[in-house]
Every structure is written in structure tokens, then in C-alpha cells.
Design a protein around this motif. Sequence first.
Motif, short mmCIF file in Angstrom:
data_model
loop_
_atom_site.label_atom_id
_atom_site.label_comp_id
_atom_site.label_asym_id
_atom_site.label_seq_id
_atom_site.Cartn_x
_atom_site.Cartn_y
_atom_site.Cartn_z
N ARG A 18 -15.83 30.47 -3.80
CA ARG A 18 -14.64 31.17 -4.24
C ARG A 18 -14.69 32.61 -3.77
O ARG A 18 -15.71 33.14 -3.40
CB ARG A 18 -14.57 31.14 -5.77
N ASP A 19 -13.51 33.28 -3.81
CA ASP A 19 -13.52 34.67 -3.41
C ASP A 19 -13.98 35.53 -4.58
O ASP A 19 -14.16 35.07 -5.70
CB ASP A 19 -12.14 35.11 -2.90
N ALA A 20 -14.16 36.81 -4.29
CA ALA A 20 -14.74 37.70 -5.29
C ALA A 20 -13.86 37.82 -6.53
O ALA A 20 -14.36 37.87 -7.65
CB ALA A 20 -14.97 39.08 -4.66
N ARG A 21 -12.54 37.86 -6.33
CA ARG A 21 -11.65 38.06 -7.47
C ARG A 21 -11.80 36.93 -8.49
O ARG A 21 -11.85 37.16 -9.69
CB ARG A 21 -10.20 38.14 -6.99
N SER A 22 -11.89 35.68 -8.02
CA SER A 22 -12.00 34.56 -8.95
C SER A 22 -13.33 34.60 -9.69
O SER A 22 -13.41 34.21 -10.84
CB SER A 22 -11.86 33.23 -8.20
N ILE A 23 -14.38 35.08 -9.03
CA ILE A 23 -15.67 35.17 -9.70
C ILE A 23 -15.62 36.21 -10.81
O ILE A 23 -16.13 35.99 -11.91
CB ILE A 23 -16.78 35.51 -8.69
N TYR A 24 -14.99 37.35 -10.54
CA TYR A 24 -14.85 38.35 -11.59
C TYR A 24 -14.07 37.78 -12.77
O TYR A 24 -14.40 38.00 -13.92
CB TYR A 24 -14.14 39.60 -11.06
N THR A 25 -13.00 37.02 -12.48
CA THR A 25 -12.20 36.43 -13.55
C THR A 25 -13.04 35.45 -14.36
O THR A 25 -13.02 35.46 -15.60
CB THR A 25 -10.98 35.69 -12.96
N ASP A 26 -13.79 34.58 -13.67
CA ASP A 26 -14.63 33.61 -14.38
C ASP A 26 -15.66 34.31 -15.25
O ASP A 26 -15.91 33.92 -16.38
CB ASP A 26 -15.34 32.70 -13.37
N ALA A 27 -16.29 35.36 -14.70
CA ALA A 27 -17.33 36.06 -15.45
C ALA A 27 -16.76 36.69 -16.70
O ALA A 27 -17.41 36.75 -17.74
CB ALA A 27 -17.98 37.12 -14.56
N ALA A 28 -15.50 37.15 -16.61
CA ALA A 28 -14.89 37.84 -17.74
C ALA A 28 -14.63 36.91 -18.90
O ALA A 28 -14.55 37.33 -20.05
CB ALA A 28 -13.59 38.52 -17.30
N VAL A 29 -14.46 35.59 -18.63
CA VAL A 29 -14.11 34.66 -19.70
C VAL A 29 -15.31 33.85 -20.18
O VAL A 29 -15.16 32.97 -21.02
CB VAL A 29 -12.98 33.71 -19.26
N VAL A 30 -16.50 34.09 -19.65
CA VAL A 30 -17.68 33.41 -20.17
C VAL A 30 -17.96 33.96 -21.56
O VAL A 30 -18.22 35.16 -21.71
CB VAL A 30 -18.91 33.63 -19.27
N PRO A 31 -17.87 33.14 -22.61
CA PRO A 31 -18.06 33.66 -23.96
C PRO A 31 -19.47 34.22 -24.14
O PRO A 31 -20.44 33.69 -23.60
CB PRO A 31 -17.84 32.43 -24.85
N ALA A 32 -19.56 35.30 -24.89
CA ALA A 32 -20.87 35.85 -25.22
C ALA A 32 -21.68 34.79 -25.95
O ALA A 32 -21.18 34.12 -26.85
CB ALA A 32 -20.71 37.10 -26.07
#
Length: 206
Positions: A2-16
Motif C-alpha cells: 500500500r502507499d504511505a497514506r493508507s498505512i498512516y490511516t490504518d495505523a491511526a485506527v489500530v485500537p490502543a
Amino acid sequence: GRDARSIYTDAAVVPAGERCPLFVTFNVASAAGGRGCFGGGGGDGGLRLRGCIGSLEPLEVRSGVTQFAQRSAFSDRRFPPITASELPRLHCCVSLLTNYERADHVHDWVVGTHGIILEFRDPRGTRRSATYLPEVAGEQGWNQREAIESLVQKAGWAGAITQAMLDAASLTRYQSSKCSMSYQHFKDSWLAGVPADAATAAGASG
């Protein structure tokens, strides 16, 4: 990947506190670039493995990625530590492992779909185990038999691989959800998301 933007999006929604088995892989691409998480044989466009470490047991995803990124980059005993000169050609792949299933036999899995954990006793009675992530066999061009034999060797057994040994072995198959990013994509996206003066300073530091 995936491109960088999608990775940032995925990382942001990984629940703590989210827990999952995971691996972090680093590769260095040729001048022409590369695809996938593992090199398939060199040449232009290929990737050369530079480190791959992770956990088959669940761990907290956010801290686990940080921990194993550091260990994969600098502490994989198969390779020297990654150097700054390799950064422009560096690729990182994070694999979250899912859907663990006990297989009926060592060939009860699909190349390109399943990762595999092989557990067996060698003729001396020593218990051994090793794993390959789902993409490894396909990217190396292996069939099932070749992947299993390579995995036996990876587990540390250098002797003859007998049918009796394989018949007595157990295999767990799993799948993975993965994302990858080149250092250049990371750098470009990070610079695009910070103030101009900070981007200039970061660019100057190289």
C-alpha cells in the motif's frame, strides 16, 4: 504494498491495546526498485532481505511494531545492521498474523495464501520449529515440498529429510494482513505533513 497514506490511516485506527502476532521485515531494493516483502531472486527490480523478526504469540500491536522494527533493522543475527547509506532503497513490511489453523498434514496449505509453522523432532529426538510468512514461498518460487524442506533447514536440521520425519511433523497454517512502505514514500509523506520550515530543516539534515 500500500502507499504511505493508507498505512498512516490504518495505523491511526489500530485500537490502543489491540493484540496480534506480527512480523516486521526490511528489504533493500535494487536501483530499479522492488515489490513484495521478500526478494525473489535478485536482478533489477528485486528486493534483498535485510532483516525479519517478529512474534508468533499475540502482543500489543503499536508497541510490538516499534520493538520488532528496531530488532529487525539492527539485531537480526543473519545480517549486519542496516546502515544510513541503505535508507534510499529501504522497504519496510509489517505483517499481522491471523486465522491460525492446525493442518491435517505438512502439505495441507496453499502457496501464496498461508504462512506455515512447522514443528518436528529430528532423528536425534531434538524438537525443532520454524516459520515462513505467507508471501515467502511464492516470492521464492517454491512449491510445497521445496518450502517444507527449506523450513526444516531453517529450523536447524542439516541432515537427511526423511518421509518418516515429515509424516510425524505437525504444521500450523495462518494468513496475514500486511502493509509496506519504502523509505522514500515515508520521507515524502512525512515532509508533506509538517510545516514548511520544519520540512526544510529535516531535508537539510538528510
